[in-house]
Design a protein around this motif. Structure first.
Motif, PDB file in Angstrom:
ATOM      1  N   SER A  17       0.838  -1.206   0.000  1.00  0.00           N
ATOM      2  CA  SER A  17       0.000   0.000   0.000  1.00  0.00           C
ATOM      3  C   SER A  17       0.873   1.256   0.000  1.00  0.00           C
ATOM      4  CB  SER A  17      -0.908   0.007   1.230  1.00  0.00           C
ATOM      5  OG  SER A  17      -0.132   0.230   2.401  1.00  0.00           O
ATOM      6  N   ARG A  18       0.253   2.370  -0.374  1.00  0.00           N
ATOM      7  CA  ARG A  18       0.969   3.660  -0.358  1.00  0.00           C
ATOM      8  C   ARG A  18       1.431   3.973   1.058  1.00  0.00           C
ATOM      9  NH1 ARG A  18       3.882   7.155  -3.408  1.00  0.00           N
ATOM     10  NH2 ARG A  18       3.686   9.242  -2.596  1.00  0.00           N
ATOM     11  N   ARG A  19       0.595   3.706   2.009  1.00  0.00           N
ATOM     12  CA  ARG A  19       0.925   3.971   3.416  1.00  0.00           C
ATOM     13  C   ARG A  19       2.149   3.156   3.842  1.00  0.00           C
ATOM     14  NH1 ARG A  19      -2.474   5.665   7.921  1.00  0.00           N
ATOM     15  NH2 ARG A  19      -1.462   5.040   9.838  1.00  0.00           N
ATOM     16  N   SER A  20       2.180   1.884   3.502  1.00  0.00           N
ATOM     17  CA  SER A  20       3.324   1.029   3.847  1.00  0.00           C
ATOM     18  C   SER A  20       4.587   1.495   3.126  1.00  0.00           C
ATOM     19  CB  SER A  20       3.027  -0.430   3.517  1.00  0.00           C
ATOM     20  OG  SER A  20       2.020  -0.929   4.350  1.00  0.00           O
ATOM     21  N   PHE A  21       4.412   1.924   1.879  1.00  0.00           N
ATOM     22  CA  PHE A  21       5.548   2.444   1.118  1.00  0.00           C
ATOM     23  C   PHE A  21       6.143   3.669   1.817  1.00  0.00           C
ATOM     24  CE2 PHE A  21       6.858   5.634  -2.114  1.00  0.00           C
ATOM     25  CZ  PHE A  21       8.028   5.031  -2.531  1.00  0.00           C
ATOM     26  N   LEU A  22       5.293   4.599   2.258  1.00  0.00           N
ATOM     27  CA  LEU A  22       5.781   5.800   2.937  1.00  0.00           C
ATOM     28  C   LEU A  22       6.447   5.452   4.269  1.00  0.00           C
ATOM     29  CD1 LEU A  22       2.857   8.254   2.141  1.00  0.00           C
ATOM     30  CD2 LEU A  22       5.128   8.179   1.087  1.00  0.00           C
ATOM     31  N   LYS A  23       5.894   4.474   4.989  1.00  0.00           N
ATOM     32  CA  LYS A  23       6.535   4.008   6.227  1.00  0.00           C
ATOM     33  C   LYS A  23       7.924   3.444   5.925  1.00  0.00           C
ATOM     34  CE  LYS A  23       2.530   2.665   8.991  1.00  0.00           C
ATOM     35  NZ  LYS A  23       1.827   1.528   9.609  1.00  0.00           N
ATOM     36  N   TYR A  24       8.001   2.658   4.850  1.00  0.00           N
ATOM     37  CA  TYR A  24       9.286   2.076   4.433  1.00  0.00           C
ATOM     38  C   TYR A  24      10.305   3.179   4.152  1.00  0.00           C
ATOM     39  CZ  TYR A  24      12.694  -0.394   1.552  1.00  0.00           C
ATOM     40  OH  TYR A  24      13.848  -0.890   1.030  1.00  0.00           O
ATOM     41  N   CYS A  25       9.888   4.228   3.459  1.00  0.00           N
ATOM     42  CA  CYS A  25      10.802   5.332   3.152  1.00  0.00           C
ATOM     43  C   CYS A  25      11.247   6.044   4.429  1.00  0.00           C
ATOM     44  CB  CYS A  25      10.149   6.314   2.179  1.00  0.00           C
ATOM     45  SG  CYS A  25       9.896   5.629   0.527  1.00  0.00           S
ATOM     46  N   LEU A  27      11.452   4.642   7.424  1.00  0.00           N
ATOM     47  CA  LEU A  27      12.378   3.730   8.098  1.00  0.00           C
ATOM     48  C   LEU A  27      13.746   3.715   7.411  1.00  0.00           C
ATOM     49  CD1 LEU A  27       9.954   0.775   8.883  1.00  0.00           C
ATOM     50  CD2 LEU A  27      11.033   2.327  10.541  1.00  0.00           C
ATOM     51  N   THR A  28      13.733   3.825   6.085  1.00  0.00           N
ATOM     52  CA  THR A  28      14.999   3.879   5.346  1.00  0.00           C
ATOM     53  C   THR A  28      15.786   5.114   5.745  1.00  0.00           C
ATOM     54  OG1 THR A  28      14.049   2.663   3.493  1.00  0.00           O
ATOM     55  CG2 THR A  28      16.029   3.957   3.040  1.00  0.00           C
ATOM     56  N   ALA A  29      15.128   6.265   5.824  1.00  0.00           N
ATOM     57  CA  ALA A  29      15.799   7.502   6.242  1.00  0.00           C
ATOM     58  C   ALA A  29      16.361   7.346   7.648  1.00  0.00           C
ATOM     59  CB  ALA A  29      14.829   8.681   6.179  1.00  0.00           C
ATOM     60  N   SER A  30      15.571   6.758   8.521  1.00  0.00           N
ATOM     61  CA  SER A  30      16.019   6.546   9.897  1.00  0.00           C
ATOM     62  C   SER A  30      17.214   5.594   9.960  1.00  0.00           C
ATOM     63  CB  SER A  30      14.859   5.989  10.719  1.00  0.00           C
ATOM     64  OG  SER A  30      15.251   5.750  12.037  1.00  0.00           O
ATOM     65  N   ALA A  31      17.156   4.505   9.196  1.00  0.00           N
ATOM     66  CA  ALA A  31      18.256   3.533   9.196  1.00  0.00           C
ATOM     67  C   ALA A  31      19.547   4.143   8.667  1.00  0.00           C
ATOM     68  CB  ALA A  31      17.877   2.311   8.355  1.00  0.00           C
ATOM     69  N   LEU A  32      19.416   5.121   7.781  1.00  0.00           N
ATOM     70  CA  LEU A  32      20.605   5.797   7.236  1.00  0.00           C
ATOM     71  C   LEU A  32      21.022   6.997   8.078  1.00  0.00           C
ATOM     72  CD1 LEU A  32      19.609   5.669   3.447  1.00  0.00           C
ATOM     73  CD2 LEU A  32      21.372   4.305   4.609  1.00  0.00           C
ATOM     74  N   ALA A  33      20.367   7.183   9.249  1.00  0.00           N
ATOM     75  CA  ALA A  33      20.642   8.285  10.172  1.00  0.00           C
ATOM     76  C   ALA A  33      20.394   9.639   9.513  1.00  0.00           C
ATOM     77  CB  ALA A  33      22.051   8.186  10.745  1.00  0.00           C
ATOM     78  N   LEU A  34      19.383   9.689   8.641  1.00  0.00           N
ATOM     79  CA  LEU A  34      18.984  10.937   8.007  1.00  0.00           C
ATOM     80  C   LEU A  34      17.774  11.491   8.743  1.00  0.00           C
ATOM     81  CD1 LEU A  34      19.208   9.793   4.282  1.00  0.00           C
ATOM     82  CD2 LEU A  34      20.889  11.135   5.554  1.00  0.00           C
ATOM     83  N   GLY A  35      17.635  12.773   8.749  1.00  0.00           N
ATOM     84  CA  GLY A  35      16.490  13.393   9.404  1.00  0.00           C
ATOM     85  C   GLY A  35      15.214  13.220   8.596  1.00  0.00           C
ATOM     86  N   PRO A  36      14.076  13.569   9.200  1.00  0.00           N
ATOM     87  CA  PRO A  36      12.796  13.412   8.512  1.00  0.00           C
ATOM     88  C   PRO A  36      12.673  14.267   7.245  1.00  0.00           C
ATOM     89  CG  PRO A  36      12.503  14.406  10.694  1.00  0.00           C
ATOM     90  CD  PRO A  36      13.942  14.040  10.558  1.00  0.00           C
ATOM     91  N   GLN A  37      13.471  15.307   7.136  1.00  0.00           N
ATOM     92  CA  GLN A  37      13.423  16.154   5.943  1.00  0.00           C
ATOM     93  C   GLN A  37      13.889  15.410   4.688  1.00  0.00           C
ATOM     94  OE1 GLN A  37      15.461  16.603   8.565  1.00  0.00           O
ATOM     95  NE2 GLN A  37      17.483  17.280   7.922  1.00  0.00           N
ATOM     96  N   PHE A  38      14.554  14.273   4.839  1.00  0.00           N
ATOM     97  CA  PHE A  38      15.043  13.502   3.694  1.00  0.00           C
ATOM     98  C   PHE A  38      14.043  12.458   3.195  1.00  0.00           C
ATOM     99  CE2 PHE A  38      18.941  15.152   5.504  1.00  0.00           C
ATOM    100  CZ  PHE A  38      19.611  15.587   4.370  1.00  0.00           C
ATOM    101  N   VAL A  39      12.975  12.232   3.946  1.00  0.00           N
ATOM    102  CA  VAL A  39      11.993  11.215   3.557  1.00  0.00           C
ATOM    103  C   VAL A  39      11.404  11.531   2.176  1.00  0.00           C
ATOM    104  CG1 VAL A  39       9.780  10.118   4.130  1.00  0.00           C
ATOM    105  CG2 VAL A  39      11.474  10.551   5.927  1.00  0.00           C
ATOM    106  N   GLY A  40      11.067  12.788   1.941  1.00  0.00           N
ATOM    107  CA  GLY A  40      10.505  13.182   0.649  1.00  0.00           C
ATOM    108  C   GLY A  40      11.445  12.897  -0.511  1.00  0.00           C
ATOM    109  N   GLN A  41      12.734  13.106  -0.292  1.00  0.00           N
ATOM    110  CA  GLN A  41      13.720  12.820  -1.341  1.00  0.00           C
ATOM    111  C   GLN A  41      13.811  11.319  -1.610  1.00  0.00           C
ATOM    112  OE1 GLN A  41      17.394  14.666  -0.156  1.00  0.00           O
ATOM    113  NE2 GLN A  41      16.597  16.733  -0.420  1.00  0.00           N
ATOM    114  N   ILE A  42      13.723  10.520  -0.553  1.00  0.00           N
ATOM    115  CA  ILE A  42      13.757   9.063  -0.711  1.00  0.00           C
ATOM    116  C   ILE A  42      12.508   8.604  -1.463  1.00  0.00           C
ATOM    117  CG2 ILE A  42      13.663   6.858   0.529  1.00  0.00           C
ATOM    118  CD1 ILE A  42      15.457   8.212   2.684  1.00  0.00           C
TER     119      ILE A  42
END
Length: 156
Positions: A17-25, A27-42
């Motif tokens: 789902s779109r919701r799960s996809f956004l959660k995945y992105c 979590l990916t930002a978090s795992a890479l120690a990136l801030g929430p501002q990078f989620v949109g780029q991912i």
């Protein structure tokens, strides 16, 4: 043939789902120690960028790396090959052989110049001008140099 699907295309096809996809992105930002501002780029990258093609070449080796890979359970090899990577060439795993396989290798190198990853299993023999490992009528060392010349990265 060469694949241009994005990661998001693959995830949608698998029913994510779109919701799960956004959660995945997120979590990916978090795992890479990136801030929430990078989620949109991912999100943007995963929606729009095609998966990176991988060429997997075999020199002198026992094929144990490939054997370990195809027998792995977490993740399953089919999930990696069909969903995570764009494995465009691997003469051990691909259906094509001979001239057809070499044409796929050429097409990927030409189409994705500077944007493909080269995985190398085994070593290139250097004695006797590399005549102890011939692929497509040429020494493996020639194929390796040719494929490595324009790749994004080499994994050996």
């Amino acid at each position: 043939m060469v694949n241009s699907e994005s990661f998001y295309d693959v995830m949608r096809r698998q029913g994510i789902s779109r919701r799960s996809f956004l959660k995945y992105c997120g979590l990916t930002a978090s795992a890479l120690a990136l801030g929430p501002q990078f989620v949109g780029q991912i999100v943007h990258a995963m929606e729009t960028k095609p998966r990176t093609p991988v060429l997997w070449l075999h020199g002198l080796e026992c094929t144990c790396c490939s054997e370990s890979f195809i027998r792995s359970a977490h993740p399953l090899a089919k999930d990696v090959v069909l969903s995570m990577l764009s494995l465009d060439y691997d003469d051990t795993l691909m259906v094509s052989a001979g001239h057809q396989a070499e044409a796929i290798l050429e097409e990927t190198i030409r189409k994705y110049k500077g944007r493909y990853i080269l995985a190398v299993e085994g070593n290139p023999p250097l004695n006797e001008d590399g005549m102890f490992c011939i692929i497509g009528g040429k020494p493996f060392v020639e194929q390796l140099r040719y494929a490595a010349k324009d790749c994004l990265a080499v994994i050996a």
